[in-house]
Scaffold this active site. Structure first.
Site, mmCIF file in Angstrom:
data_model
loop_
_atom_site.group_PDB
_atom_site.id
_atom_site.type_symbol
_atom_site.label_atom_id
_atom_site.label_comp_id
_atom_site.label_asym_id
_atom_site.label_seq_id
_atom_site.Cartn_x
_atom_site.Cartn_y
_atom_site.Cartn_z
ATOM 1 N N HIS A 27 0.832 -1.211 0.000
ATOM 2 C CA HIS A 27 0.000 0.000 0.000
ATOM 3 C C HIS A 27 0.863 1.255 0.000
ATOM 4 C CE1 HIS A 27 -4.387 -0.929 1.150
ATOM 5 N NE2 HIS A 27 -3.870 -2.012 0.591
ATOM 6 N N GLU A 71 -6.192 -0.629 -6.155
ATOM 7 C CA GLU A 71 -7.208 0.235 -5.553
ATOM 8 C C GLU A 71 -6.834 1.689 -5.783
ATOM 9 O OE1 GLU A 71 -5.236 -1.439 -3.025
ATOM 10 O OE2 GLU A 71 -6.280 -3.357 -3.197
#
Length: 323
Positions: free
Chosen positions: A38, A107
Site C-alpha cells: 500500500h 485500488e
C-alpha cells in the site's frame, strides 16, 4: 490440509516491526507469509504504510524457511510491469526461491498518487493482463520489446533472475477477474470464501492450482478490547471490494464507514481468544475449495501475544480441525 499463513499488514506497523513480526511467524509455525503493498493505510488510525518491497527484502534475509508473497501488488499504475518483474526476480533470489508474486488490478487508494487517473474495472483488467504478459516474458530471459495498448517496454532484460521464475497469483473478486486468473495465473487470490470464485477460476484453466484466501481476526484475552480494536482499524472491511477499490483516501473510508458499529464488525471478524470462532471463520474457505488461508491479526502492537497464542493453541487446533 489447509495451509495457514501470516499477514504482514503494512498499514498497521512500521518496517522494522513488520520484519520482527514475520520472524515471529516463522517461529510460531505458520506455513507461509503474505505482505500487503500500500501507499496509504485504509484508515488513519492504522497509522503506517512503508514500502512493501523493501520490507520483503529485509524479511527474506531475516527468515530461513517461511515462504513470502505480495498480497497484492498492482503492476499497472504506481509500478510499471518491467519494474515489478525486476523486483520479483530479485526477491526470489534473496529468498532462495521462497517468493510468490501476488498481483491485482489495484485500488484507487494507492494508485492515484502517480496522477494517472482511475479507469473502470474492465480497463484495469486489460492493463493487468498486458502487465502479466510483460512480466512473464521478462522472467523467461532475453531482451523484451513491447508496444501494447497500455504499456511500452524498450529493450528490457533481467540480468539477475532465478532459474525458476516465481509463481504468479492474481487477485479476483468476480467472474471477469476469475477468467483472467484462470488463463494467466499459477494461483488464485481472494479475500472472500465464495465458492463461485474457485469454480470460475478452475473452469478458466485453474484446475489443480492453489487458491489463497485471507481472513482478519482480532485476538485479545479481553473480547471488548478486541472488538474495539477491530472497529477502530478494520471497519473498512465491511465495504466490499467494489467499494473499497474506488475510494481515494483514508478520509473517504472514514466517511464511508462512519455508521458501521462495533457489533457489525464483530459479526464478520472473530474477536477475542476463542479458537473455535477462528476455526468456524476459516472453514468456509476450506469448504469453498481454498487450499491456503492467510490470517490477519488486527493491531500492529498486538502481534507478539497473538503469535504466542497461534503457536500454542490456534495453529494446532486449525490443523486438527481442517485436514
Amino acid at each position: 490440509m489447509v495451509r495457514i499463513g501470516y499477514t504482514m499488514m503494512t498499514e498497521q506497523a512500521d518496517p522494522r516491526s513488520l520484519v520482527e513480526h514475520v520472524v515471529g511467524a516463522e517461529w510460531a509455525g505458520f506455513d507461509f507469509a503474505v505482505c500487503s503493498d500500500h501507499y496509504f493505510p485504509w484508515l488513519a488510525s492504522q497509522g503506517h504504510s512503508p514500502h512493501a518491497w523493501t520490507v520483503l527484502g529485509a524479511a527474506a534475509q531475516a527468515t530461513e524457511r517461511i515462504p513470502l508473497m505480495t498480497y497484492v501488488t498492482c503492476p499497472t499504475f504506481r509500478y510499471h510491469p518491467a519494474v515489478v518483474a525486476q523486483q520479483a526476480a530479485t526477491l526470489a533470489l534473496l529468498s532462495d526461491g521462497r517468493f510468490r508474486l501476488g498481483l491485482g488490478a489495484g485500488e484507487n487508494l494507492n494508485e492515484h498518487v502517480v496522477g494517472g487517473g482511475w479507469p473502470p474495472a474492465d480497463v484495469r483488467h486489460q492493463r493487468l493482463e498486458e502487465a502479466v504478459e510483460i512480466i512473464r516474458e521478462l522472467f523467461a530471459g532475453g531482451y523484451v520489446n513491447h508496444r501494447g495498448e497500455h504499456f511500452t517496454v524498450e529493450s528490457a532484460k533481467l540480468w539477475d533472475r532465478p532459474d525458476r521464475p516465481p509463481p504468479i497469483g492474481i487477485a479476483v473478486s468476480g467472474r471477469q477477474s476469475c477468467e483472467l486468473a484462470g488463463r494467466l495465473a499459477d494461483l488464485l487470490i481472494a479475500t472472500e470464501p465464495r465458492p463461485e470464485l474457485v469454480r470460475d477460476f478452475q473452469r478458466a484453466g485453474g484446475q489443480g492450482k492453489p487458491c489463497v484466501g485471507q481472513l482478519p481476526l482480532s485476538y485479545d484475552t479481553d473480547p471488548d478490547a478486541a472488538r474495539k480494536r477491530a472497529h477502530d482499524q478494520f471497519r473498512w472491511f465491511a465495504g466490499g471490494w467494489k467499494v473499497n477499490s474506488e475510494l481515494p483516501g483514508p478520509s473517504s473510508f472514514e466517511a464511508a464507514t462512519q455508521f458501521v458499529r462495533q457489533e457489525d464488525v464483530a459479526a464478520s471478524i472473530p474477536c477475542g481468544n476463542r479458537v473455535d470462532a477462528v476455526i468456524e471463520a476459516v472453514r468456509p474457505f476450506a469448504d469453498a475449495g481454498f487450499t491456503e488461508v492467510a490470517l490477519v491479526q488486527i493491531g500492529g502492537d498486538q502481534q507478539a501475544p497473538y503469535l504466542d497464542w497461534a503457536r500454542d493453541e490456534l495453529l494446532p487446533a486449525l490443523r486438527e480441525a481442517l485436514p
